[in-house]
Design an enzyme around this catalytic site. Structure first.
Site, mmCIF file in Angstrom:
data_model
loop_
_atom_site.group_PDB
_atom_site.id
_atom_site.type_symbol
_atom_site.label_atom_id
_atom_site.label_comp_id
_atom_site.label_asym_id
_atom_site.label_seq_id
_atom_site.Cartn_x
_atom_site.Cartn_y
_atom_site.Cartn_z
ATOM 1 N N GLN A 99 0.828 -1.197 0.000
ATOM 2 C CA GLN A 99 0.000 0.000 0.000
ATOM 3 C C GLN A 99 0.868 1.256 0.000
ATOM 4 O O GLN A 99 0.344 2.361 -0.095
ATOM 5 C CB GLN A 99 -0.914 -0.002 1.232
ATOM 6 N N VAL A 101 3.993 3.866 -1.308
ATOM 7 C CA VAL A 101 4.410 4.437 -2.587
ATOM 8 C C VAL A 101 5.885 4.817 -2.556
ATOM 9 O O VAL A 101 6.373 5.490 -3.473
ATOM 10 C CB VAL A 101 3.548 5.676 -2.945
ATOM 11 N N HIS A 119 -0.981 1.432 -4.744
ATOM 12 C CA HIS A 119 -1.269 2.867 -4.759
ATOM 13 C C HIS A 119 -0.274 3.653 -5.592
ATOM 14 O O HIS A 119 -0.168 4.871 -5.464
ATOM 15 C CB HIS A 119 -1.319 3.401 -3.330
ATOM 16 N N CYS A 130 -1.948 14.338 -20.517
ATOM 17 C CA CYS A 130 -1.328 13.645 -21.654
ATOM 18 C C CYS A 130 -0.524 12.465 -21.125
ATOM 19 O O CYS A 130 -0.386 12.292 -19.911
ATOM 20 C CB CYS A 130 -0.453 14.620 -22.463
#
Length: 255
Positions: A99, A101, A119, A130
């Site tokens: 979980q 990052v 995550h 973009c």
């Protein structure tokens, strides 16, 4: 052979769901614990809420400062991350569903293919308008050079970290693979997670229902403790290395 089942026919597959608690010894604060960020500063949650981030330039400026400060701390893997990587190097099939990052599992030596980042990753920046994506360090250099909310150089769109913010959906392919890993696991360890955030928390229940030996390592009680074969309340950096050592091929044990 799939990522979920590779090696499972030879040795037990160990799946690890890691939450914020595994990284606190690396200097990264947790969010929902007794001294978690959301309890100390509920307003900080706006900085990682997609709707607020996209609508409010001031939230974005504060978010970039938060990312800058987090990068400046230069967190490094701790004993728990190292123990996971060492278990994999010893030959045990290991898959981490995280979980977090922060990328600390990979920095500890676990290959990217063995880590599912539910995550996303704070190490990468993406454009919301973009397909551009690039190193977070590049975006932070622009912040340091005086751009408080750096736009995309390709299209002028809003940049953000490649993380799943509140209000965004998880990547369905990553989630599907995580479910497959949980249901294929022989041993499933939930480490440093409150097991309150769905759908990640449900992986513990899926693993137990499929016959895995569930081990919960967390400072506070979780909703899945009653399903666990073992619940450990000791500090994670102290508890996880010996727990994983029991699963190493060299130990002769696979409980």
């Amino acid at each position: 052979m799939s990522e979920a089942t590779e090696g499972a026919g030879r040795r037990p597959l160990v799946a690890i769901l890691s939450g914020a608690g595994i990284s606190t010894d690396s200097g990264i604060p947790d969010y929902r614990g007794p001294n978690g960020l959301w309890r100390r500063d509920p307003e900080a949650q706006r900085l990682v809420t997609y709707a607020d981030y996209m609508a409010d330039p001031e939230v974005r400026r504060r978010s970039w400062l938060m990312r800058r400060d987090a990068a400046a701390r230069d967190p490094r893997p701790n004993a728990a991350h190292t123990a996971v990587a060492e278990l994999a190097r010893a030959g045990t099939p290991v898959r981490v569903v995280t979980q977090n990052v922060d990328g600390l599992h990979q920095l500890a030596g676990l290959p990217d293919r063995k880590v599912l980042e539910l995550h996303g990753s704070s190490r990468t920046a993406v454009c919301t308008a973009c397909p551009w994506r690039g190193p977070m360090s590049e975006a932070l250099r622009r912040v340091a050079a005086g751009e408080p909310d750096p736009p995309c150089r390709e299209c002028g769109g809003i940049l953000k970290s490649a993380t799943v913010m509140f209000g965004q959906a998880l990547d369905p392919e990553v989630l599907a693979t995580a479910v497959a890993v949980a249901e294929a696991a022989d041993v499933f360890l939930a480490v440093g997670s409150s097991l309150q955030v769905q759908p990640a928390a449900s992986l513990a229940g899926r693993a137990a229902a499929a016959g895995a030996r569930l081990v919960v390592v967390n400072a506070e009680p979780t909703p899945y403790d009653h399903l666990a074969a073992e619940v450990v309340r000791r500090p994670i950096g102290e508890a996880l290395p010996p727990l994983l050592a029991r699963l190493s091929p060299s130990s002769g044990k696979s409980d």
